[in-house]
Motif scaffolding. Structure first.
Motif, short mmCIF file in Angstrom:
data_model
loop_
_atom_site.label_atom_id
_atom_site.label_comp_id
_atom_site.label_asym_id
_atom_site.label_seq_id
_atom_site.Cartn_x
_atom_site.Cartn_y
_atom_site.Cartn_z
N PRO A 152 92.98 23.39 48.42
CA PRO A 152 93.00 23.38 46.94
C PRO A 152 91.59 23.39 46.36
N VAL A 153 91.43 24.01 45.20
CA VAL A 153 90.16 24.00 44.48
C VAL A 153 89.99 22.64 43.80
N VAL A 154 88.77 22.08 43.92
CA VAL A 154 88.45 20.81 43.24
C VAL A 154 87.21 21.02 42.38
N ASP A 155 86.96 20.07 41.47
CA ASP A 155 85.75 20.16 40.66
C ASP A 155 84.64 19.32 41.29
N LYS A 156 83.44 19.38 40.70
CA LYS A 156 82.28 18.70 41.27
C LYS A 156 82.43 17.19 41.32
N LYS A 157 83.28 16.62 40.45
CA LYS A 157 83.46 15.18 40.41
C LYS A 157 84.35 14.66 41.53
N SER A 158 85.06 15.54 42.20
CA SER A 158 85.94 15.14 43.30
C SER A 158 85.13 14.87 44.57
N ILE A 159 85.55 13.89 45.37
CA ILE A 159 84.89 13.63 46.65
C ILE A 159 85.40 14.57 47.73
N GLY A 160 86.42 15.39 47.41
CA GLY A 160 86.96 16.33 48.37
C GLY A 160 88.26 15.87 48.99
N ILE A 161 88.75 16.65 49.94
CA ILE A 161 90.02 16.40 50.62
C ILE A 161 89.72 16.19 52.10
N SER A 162 90.35 15.21 52.72
CA SER A 162 90.12 14.94 54.14
C SER A 162 90.52 16.15 54.98
N LEU A 163 89.63 16.55 55.89
CA LEU A 163 89.96 17.66 56.80
C LEU A 163 91.13 17.32 57.70
N ASN A 164 91.37 16.03 57.92
CA ASN A 164 92.52 15.63 58.74
C ASN A 164 93.85 15.95 58.06
N THR A 165 93.80 16.33 56.79
CA THR A 165 95.00 16.83 56.11
C THR A 165 95.46 18.15 56.74
N PHE A 166 94.51 18.90 57.28
CA PHE A 166 94.79 20.24 57.82
C PHE A 166 94.75 20.30 59.35
N ILE A 167 93.86 19.50 59.96
CA ILE A 167 93.66 19.55 61.41
C ILE A 167 93.47 18.13 61.96
N ASN A 168 93.56 17.98 63.28
CA ASN A 168 93.35 16.70 63.94
C ASN A 168 91.96 16.70 64.57
N ILE A 169 90.99 16.08 63.89
CA ILE A 169 89.60 16.11 64.34
C ILE A 169 89.36 15.06 65.42
N ARG A 170 88.69 15.49 66.50
CA ARG A 170 88.25 14.55 67.54
C ARG A 170 86.77 14.27 67.31
N GLY A 171 86.44 13.11 66.79
CA GLY A 171 85.05 12.82 66.46
C GLY A 171 84.75 13.29 65.06
N LYS A 172 83.78 14.22 64.92
CA LYS A 172 83.44 14.78 63.61
C LYS A 172 83.13 16.26 63.74
N ILE A 173 83.23 16.97 62.63
CA ILE A 173 82.95 18.41 62.62
C ILE A 173 81.45 18.64 62.69
N ILE A 174 81.01 19.57 63.58
CA ILE A 174 79.58 19.83 63.72
C ILE A 174 79.20 21.30 63.45
N SER A 175 80.16 22.20 63.48
CA SER A 175 79.86 23.61 63.17
C SER A 175 81.04 24.21 62.41
N VAL A 176 80.73 24.99 61.38
CA VAL A 176 81.75 25.68 60.59
C VAL A 176 81.31 27.12 60.39
N LEU A 177 82.19 28.07 60.72
CA LEU A 177 81.87 29.49 60.61
C LEU A 177 82.99 30.22 59.88
N PRO A 178 82.68 31.28 59.12
CA PRO A 178 83.74 32.13 58.57
C PRO A 178 84.36 32.97 59.68
N LEU A 179 85.67 33.03 59.74
CA LEU A 179 86.35 33.82 60.76
C LEU A 179 85.96 35.30 60.66
N SER A 180 85.70 35.77 59.44
CA SER A 180 85.38 37.19 59.23
C SER A 180 84.08 37.61 59.92
N LYS A 181 83.22 36.66 60.26
CA LYS A 181 81.95 36.97 60.91
C LYS A 181 82.08 37.07 62.43
#
Length: 289
Positions: A63-92
């Motif tokens: 979902p789109v949020v505004d600048k005042k939002s702290i964001g949405i937990s990534l665990n809403t979408f995936i099960n993270i082991r530890g923390k995220i360290i790299s993010v890439l666009p699939l199109s690349k």
């Protein structure tokens, strides 16, 4: 088919904001931005975590949020082991490209991108007890890379010396570390790069000529990249050229820098103060623009 600004954070949140947003906006206490991407809404995010897993999230599902939002937990979408360290666009990511993985304890691994399905969360690299994935680099099969450490050391070699292995393999030793040191990151060296930009967590920096940081064999000699003062550590080491510009990311601010703003020094010389960093804060990331 719209463009968006995607921000992922240290505490595992994601913010999807309108294109043209100038900063990361508000974050929760103790949080800070980790990755900032401009990306199309029909694209997907490919994420790697410290536990060695790869995940995929469709941008349109965030979902789109505004600048005042702290964001949405990534665990809403995936099960993270530890923390995220790299993010890439699939199109690349192309079928003929490769992923290179480097761990905190200096293990490196090369795996073809076509070995991944980019759907379900699966193991990207097997880790020894006490080790963790530090960075994932997406590049061609035979790239020239540099690995750099927290205490200001590094090595450089061609990835042709790293044997390709399967998706769920462990890899081989890429760099020998001294006691209390650990790998911070890995960068690809392009043919037109002539310098290395060093930035420390406390805002000190320099550039030195790349020719003084020669290519060796994998697990070759470990060289000094900067002499560091007590309690300061390497944040980034970025191969670059004179026309490059950089974006320095702090918790609540970003600063643009040009190559001409950075002092040219020798490889072993201490860095010079470039950016004032408040007590208790640090430089989070430096991105080549």
């Amino acid at each position: 088919n719209s463009k968006h600004l995607i921000v992922t954070t240290k505490l595992g949140y994601v913010k999807k904001m309108k294109a043209g947003t100038r900063d990361c906006g508000e974050l929760s206490d103790g949080d800070e931005p980790e990755t900032v991407l401009n990306i199309n809404n029909i694209d997907s995010l490919v994420l790697f975590d410290t536990g060695g897993y790869i995940h995929t999230i469709k941008v349109c599902d965030i979902p789109v949020v505004d600048k005042k939002s702290i964001g949405i937990s990534l665990n809403t979408f995936i099960n993270i082991r530890g923390k995220i360290i790299s993010v890439l666009p699939l199109s690349k990511i192309t079928k003929k490209s490769y992923f290179f993985f480097i761990t905190k304890k200096g293990m490196i691994k090369k795996t073809a991108a076509d070995k991944f399905s980019f759907g379900n969360s699966v193991i990207a690299i097997r880790l020894k007890d006490g080790d963790s994935l530090v960075q994932t680099l997406h590049a061609k099969k035979n790239a020239n890379i540099m690995i750099y450490t927290l205490l200001g050391e590094g090595t450089r070699f061609d990835t042709s010396s790293v044997k390709e292995t399967a998706r769920n393999s462990m890899g081989v030793i890429g760099i020998d570390l001294t006691d209390k040191d650990e790998v911070v990151g890995m960068s690809e060296v392009d043919e037109d790069d002539k310098y290395v930009f060093i930035m420390t967590e406390k805002g000190c920096g320099k550039v030195f000529t790349l020719k003084t940081f020669a290519t060796q064999n994998r697990r070759g000699s470990v060289l000094i990249l900067a002499t560091l003062p007590k309690n300061d550590f390497i944040c980034e080491a970025i191969p670059c050229k004179r026309t490059d510009k950089f974006l320095v990311v702090l918790k609540g601010n970003t600063i643009e820098m040009e190559f001409s703003d950075i002092p040219k020094l020798t490889r072993t010389h201490p860095c010079k103060k470039l950016i004032p960093v408040a007590k208790g804060e640090k430089i989070i990331r430096v991105v080549k623009m």
